[in-house]
Write a protein that holds these residues in place. Structure first.
Motif, PDB file in Angstrom:
ATOM      1  N   SER A  67      23.741  48.689 -39.802  1.00  0.00           N
ATOM      2  CA  SER A  67      23.531  48.646 -38.348  1.00  0.00           C
ATOM      3  C   SER A  67      24.856  48.425 -37.614  1.00  0.00           C
ATOM      4  N   ALA A  68      25.726  47.606 -38.178  1.00  0.00           N
ATOM      5  CA  ALA A  68      27.024  47.364 -37.544  1.00  0.00           C
ATOM      6  C   ALA A  68      27.939  48.575 -37.695  1.00  0.00           C
ATOM      7  N   TYR A  69      27.816  49.277 -38.797  1.00  0.00           N
ATOM      8  CA  TYR A  69      28.561  50.524 -38.988  1.00  0.00           C
ATOM      9  C   TYR A  69      28.217  51.487 -37.855  1.00  0.00           C
ATOM     10  N   THR A  70      26.939  51.649 -37.587  1.00  0.00           N
ATOM     11  CA  THR A  70      26.480  52.540 -36.516  1.00  0.00           C
ATOM     12  C   THR A  70      26.944  52.023 -35.151  1.00  0.00           C
ATOM     13  N   ALA A  71      26.839  50.721 -34.942  1.00  0.00           N
ATOM     14  CA  ALA A  71      27.262  50.128 -33.675  1.00  0.00           C
ATOM     15  C   ALA A  71      28.760  50.333 -33.449  1.00  0.00           C
ATOM     16  N   MET A  72      29.569  50.130 -34.484  1.00  0.00           N
ATOM     17  CA  MET A  72      31.014  50.286 -34.350  1.00  0.00           C
ATOM     18  C   MET A  72      31.373  51.736 -34.059  1.00  0.00           C
ATOM     19  N   LYS A  73      30.684  52.664 -34.708  1.00  0.00           N
ATOM     20  CA  LYS A  73      30.943  54.083 -34.438  1.00  0.00           C
ATOM     21  C   LYS A  73      30.681  54.407 -32.968  1.00  0.00           C
ATOM     22  N   ALA A  74      29.683  53.763 -32.377  1.00  0.00           N
ATOM     23  CA  ALA A  74      29.391  53.980 -30.958  1.00  0.00           C
ATOM     24  C   ALA A  74      30.461  53.348 -30.065  1.00  0.00           C
ATOM     25  N   LEU A  75      31.075  52.263 -30.520  1.00  0.00           N
ATOM     26  CA  LEU A  75      32.087  51.570 -29.716  1.00  0.00           C
ATOM     27  C   LEU A  75      33.470  52.217 -29.800  1.00  0.00           C
ATOM     28  N   LEU A  92      31.578  43.641 -42.065  1.00  0.00           N
ATOM     29  CA  LEU A  92      31.931  44.537 -43.171  1.00  0.00           C
ATOM     30  C   LEU A  92      31.545  45.977 -42.846  1.00  0.00           C
ATOM     31  N   GLY A  93      30.406  46.171 -42.214  1.00  0.00           N
ATOM     32  CA  GLY A  93      30.004  47.509 -41.782  1.00  0.00           C
ATOM     33  C   GLY A  93      30.926  48.046 -40.703  1.00  0.00           C
ATOM     34  N   ALA A  94      31.332  47.183 -39.773  1.00  0.00           N
ATOM     35  CA  ALA A  94      32.249  47.589 -38.710  1.00  0.00           C
ATOM     36  C   ALA A  94      33.603  47.992 -39.300  1.00  0.00           C
ATOM     37  N   LEU A  95      34.090  47.231 -40.280  1.00  0.00           N
ATOM     38  CA  LEU A  95      35.360  47.573 -40.933  1.00  0.00           C
ATOM     39  C   LEU A  95      35.293  48.962 -41.575  1.00  0.00           C
ATOM     40  N   ALA A  97      33.426  51.507 -40.657  1.00  0.00           N
ATOM     41  CA  ALA A  97      33.460  52.510 -39.591  1.00  0.00           C
ATOM     42  C   ALA A  97      34.877  52.686 -39.044  1.00  0.00           C
ATOM     43  N   LEU A  98      35.586  51.593 -38.897  1.00  0.00           N
ATOM     44  CA  LEU A  98      36.962  51.663 -38.402  1.00  0.00           C
ATOM     45  C   LEU A  98      37.864  52.407 -39.385  1.00  0.00           C
TER      46      LEU A  98
END
Length: 178
Positions: A67-75, A92-95, A97-98
């Motif tokens: 879910s954070a991977y998807t959220a970070m991709k949107a940001l 970890l998901g946000a990392l 995506a980055l």
């Protein structure tokens, strides 16, 4: 019972603001959870530092990496300089995506999260995170439950504030700014 930890004190992005970041995004959790307090802390910190709360810089997850991977991709298209994530697991998901977007942490974007779970030290780069006393919170919850069982049904809720500690690691960029 509500436990208020870093949400209203240290987890607010004061650290990121003090490091000079201006466009600070947040990946919050679903409302009505501990992450809701963390989002409130994020909003309060920006307000206290005379910064606008830009709703376009807030995305939501459900405490999962995906879910954070998807959220970070949107940001990412909104070009934040830093992101405050409600949990280490979501960070970890946000990392991921980055990394996939070709962004370097912390050179291109700083990341700060919450919980100080063991994977925070193993992340690449290691996560700056807010440590909360999990064992103490569990003990207080059990004690409060025992009080509620023994008390009359109309016992008012308690707000319990536990101390927290900011654990500064590489993901916030503090070392490269000093």
């Amino acid at each position: 019972m509500s436990f208020v930890g870093a949400s209203q004190w240290l987890a607010r992005p004061f650290h990121l603001i003090n490091l000079g970041y201006r466009r600070i995004a947040a990946i919050a959790s679903d409302p009505n959870t501990a992450g809701d307090d963390r989002l409130l802390g994020y909003q309060q910190a920006l307000t206290e530092y005379d910064r606008q709360v830009d709703v376009r810089l807030v995305a939501y997850g459900d405490y999962t990496m995906e879910s954070a991977y998807t959220a970070m991709k949107a940001l990412i298209p909104r070009a934040p300089e830093a992101v405050f994530v409600s949990s280490d697991t979501m960070a970890l998901g946000a990392l991921r995506a980055l990394r996939e977007a070709g962004l370097r942490v912390p050179a291109d974007i700083a990341v700060v999260s919450h919980d100080d779970l063991p994977p925070a030290t193993q992340a690449d780069p290691p996560l700056t995170t807010v440590r909360q006393p999990i064992a103490q919170s569990g003990q207080l919850a059990v004690e409060r439950l025992a009080e509620l069982i023994a008390a009359p049904p109309a016992t008012p809720p308690k707000h319990i504030i536990n101390p927290v500690e900011l654990i500064v690691r590489a993901s916030c960029g503090a070392a490269q700014l000093s």
